[in-house]
Design a protein around this motif. Structure first.
Motif, mmCIF file in Angstrom:
data_model
loop_
_atom_site.group_PDB
_atom_site.id
_atom_site.type_symbol
_atom_site.label_atom_id
_atom_site.label_comp_id
_atom_site.label_asym_id
_atom_site.label_seq_id
_atom_site.Cartn_x
_atom_site.Cartn_y
_atom_site.Cartn_z
ATOM 1 N N UNK A 189 26.433 -7.063 -6.380
ATOM 2 C CA UNK A 189 26.199 -6.832 -4.943
ATOM 3 C C UNK A 189 26.447 -5.379 -4.590
ATOM 4 N N UNK A 190 27.503 -4.796 -5.110
ATOM 5 C CA UNK A 190 27.799 -3.378 -4.836
ATOM 6 C C UNK A 190 26.678 -2.487 -5.375
ATOM 7 N N UNK A 191 26.180 -2.834 -6.575
ATOM 8 C CA UNK A 191 25.095 -2.027 -7.141
ATOM 9 C C UNK A 191 23.839 -2.085 -6.264
ATOM 10 N N UNK A 192 23.538 -3.269 -5.720
ATOM 11 C CA UNK A 192 22.355 -3.402 -4.866
ATOM 12 C C UNK A 192 22.545 -2.688 -3.534
ATOM 13 N N UNK A 193 23.752 -2.805 -2.966
ATOM 14 C CA UNK A 193 24.023 -2.097 -1.702
ATOM 15 C C UNK A 193 23.914 -0.600 -1.897
ATOM 16 N N UNK A 194 24.471 -0.111 -3.031
ATOM 17 C CA UNK A 194 24.368 1.330 -3.312
ATOM 18 C C UNK A 194 22.914 1.742 -3.473
ATOM 19 N N UNK A 195 22.105 0.848 -4.100
ATOM 20 C CA UNK A 195 20.674 1.154 -4.250
ATOM 21 C C UNK A 195 19.971 1.238 -2.895
ATOM 22 N N UNK A 196 20.244 0.276 -1.998
ATOM 23 C CA UNK A 196 19.632 0.304 -0.666
ATOM 24 C C UNK A 196 20.085 1.530 0.116
ATOM 25 N N UNK A 197 21.372 1.860 0.028
ATOM 26 C CA UNK A 197 21.898 3.023 0.730
ATOM 27 C C UNK A 197 21.224 4.296 0.242
ATOM 28 N N UNK A 198 21.110 4.395 -1.088
ATOM 29 C CA UNK A 198 20.470 5.589 -1.641
ATOM 30 C C UNK A 198 18.991 5.647 -1.247
ATOM 31 N N UNK A 199 18.358 4.446 -1.205
ATOM 32 C CA UNK A 199 16.949 4.419 -0.794
ATOM 33 C C UNK A 199 16.771 4.894 0.657
ATOM 34 N N UNK A 200 17.614 4.436 1.595
ATOM 35 C CA UNK A 200 17.528 4.840 3.003
ATOM 36 C C UNK A 200 17.828 6.321 3.157
ATOM 37 N N UNK A 201 18.822 6.796 2.409
ATOM 38 C CA UNK A 201 19.138 8.225 2.506
ATOM 39 C C UNK A 201 17.976 9.071 1.999
ATOM 40 N N UNK A 202 17.347 8.614 0.918
ATOM 41 C CA UNK A 202 16.207 9.364 0.386
ATOM 42 C C UNK A 202 15.033 9.344 1.375
ATOM 43 N N UNK A 203 14.795 8.212 2.009
ATOM 44 C CA UNK A 203 13.715 8.089 2.987
ATOM 45 C C UNK A 203 13.956 8.992 4.195
ATOM 46 N N UNK A 204 15.218 8.996 4.720
ATOM 47 C CA UNK A 204 15.534 9.851 5.876
ATOM 48 C C UNK A 204 15.411 11.322 5.522
ATOM 49 N N UNK A 205 15.878 11.682 4.297
ATOM 50 C CA UNK A 205 15.770 13.089 3.867
ATOM 51 C C UNK A 205 14.313 13.492 3.725
ATOM 52 N N UNK A 206 13.491 12.586 3.211
ATOM 53 C CA UNK A 206 12.071 12.898 3.057
ATOM 54 C C UNK A 206 11.401 13.097 4.432
#
Length: 301
Positions: A245-262
């Motif tokens: 669960x932590x790995x998936x949450x970290x993946x979603x968090x990293x995905x949102x951060x990458x999307x906002x940065x883009x």
């Protein structure tokens, strides 16, 4: 020497007579070595009698004369039911028994069993007369030619009797000691070979005793062990799920951060391009320059 080979009754009658001494077996307290003759000293040495000036009896080399040696321990008997093969006939062919002691003899070398059969019929003197007459008959008729070799045979027989009666006891004792040492050596080898087997047997016996002692508590131990294994498996599964669960949450968090940065980068890029486009126009530059001149004039006033 002959007194050593003769019987004790005859030995007691032999007396060594020397000058100046009444008896070889009597030594007075006030006598000295000078009053004892040379031959009497030799007789004392043979008998093991100490001289007046000696405190301990000398060790004579003839102490073992006329002694019969016998083994201190009996040989182990063969079990009655022992067979090296199932077809062995113990009734008609029993195992030969080894005698523990030498048989009784007469005349130093003749077996006593030869005389017993005659003695029951002819009396005590019968066997002696028979064997003596047989010897005389063989020599008289030259059935036994008493030549040079015969004399050598008599000499060898006398030599054998002399050695057996003087040193036979020590020789037998020494051979028996060497035999015991050799048997002990082989027993030591067997013990070394069986050492691991003995240790394994002791360890197995201890383990068996321990298992018997824990036999009643084994079901409870197995149940508790099973519960501990289930608890460990449950905790491991919970840990795996939490990690996933932590790995998936970290993946979603990293995905949102990458999307906002883009998105931010694209917006900034669009703004920069529109600004650069407007600045590059001539009307904008003139308007910006006039505006700047007006601001300077206002500041100057």
């Amino acid at each position: 020497m002959l007194s050593r080979l003769s019987s004790p009754q005859l030995c007691s009658r032999v007396v060594v007579v020397t000058r100046g001494v009444a008896s070889a077996g009597q030594v007075t307290a006030h006598s000295s070595d000078n009053s004892i003759g040379f031959f009497e000293k030799i007789s004392y040495r043979f008998k093991g009698v100490p001289l007046p000036t000696e405190t301990e009896a000398p060790k004579s080399m003839f102490d073992a004369c006329n002694k019969e040696w016998s083994a201190p321990e009996l040989l182990p008997a063969v079990p009655k039911d022992f067979k090296e093969h199932p077809d062995r006939d113990l009734t008609n062919y029993p195992y030969p028994s080894r005698p523990m002691y030498p048989p009784k003899t007469r005349l130093l070398m003749m077996p006593d069993s030869w005389f017993t059969a005659f003695q029951k019929v002819t009396g005590t003197s019968g066997p002696y007369l028979f064997f003596g007459g047989l010897f005389a008959f063989l020599v008289n008729k030259e059935l036994w030619v008493f030549e040079e070799q015969g004399h050598m045979t008599v000499g060898w027989i006398l030599f054998y009797l002399l050695v057996s009666r003087t040193a036979g006891y020590k020789i037998d004792a020494g051979l028996y000691k060497d035999y015991q040492d050799r048997v002990g050596f082989f027993k030591g080898l067997i013990q070394e070979d069986l050492k691991e087997a003995v240790e394994f047997r002791k360890t197995s016996a201890q383990q068996t005793e321990s298992l018997n002692a824990l036999k009643e508590s084994l079901p409870t131990s197995f149940k508790e062990s099973m519960q501990l294994q289930l608890e460990a498996a449950y905790r491991k599964n919970v840990q795996n799920i939490s990690g996933e669960i932590k790995r998936r949450i970290d993946y979603l968090k990293e995905t949102e951060e990458t999307k906002a940065r883009f998105e931010r980068d694209q917006l900034l890029k669009l703004i920069n391009e529109s600004v650069e486009k407007q600045v590059s126009q001539k009307d904008f530059q003139e308007k910006f320059l006039q505006n700047a001149i007006q601001q300077i004039k206002g500041i100057a006033v």
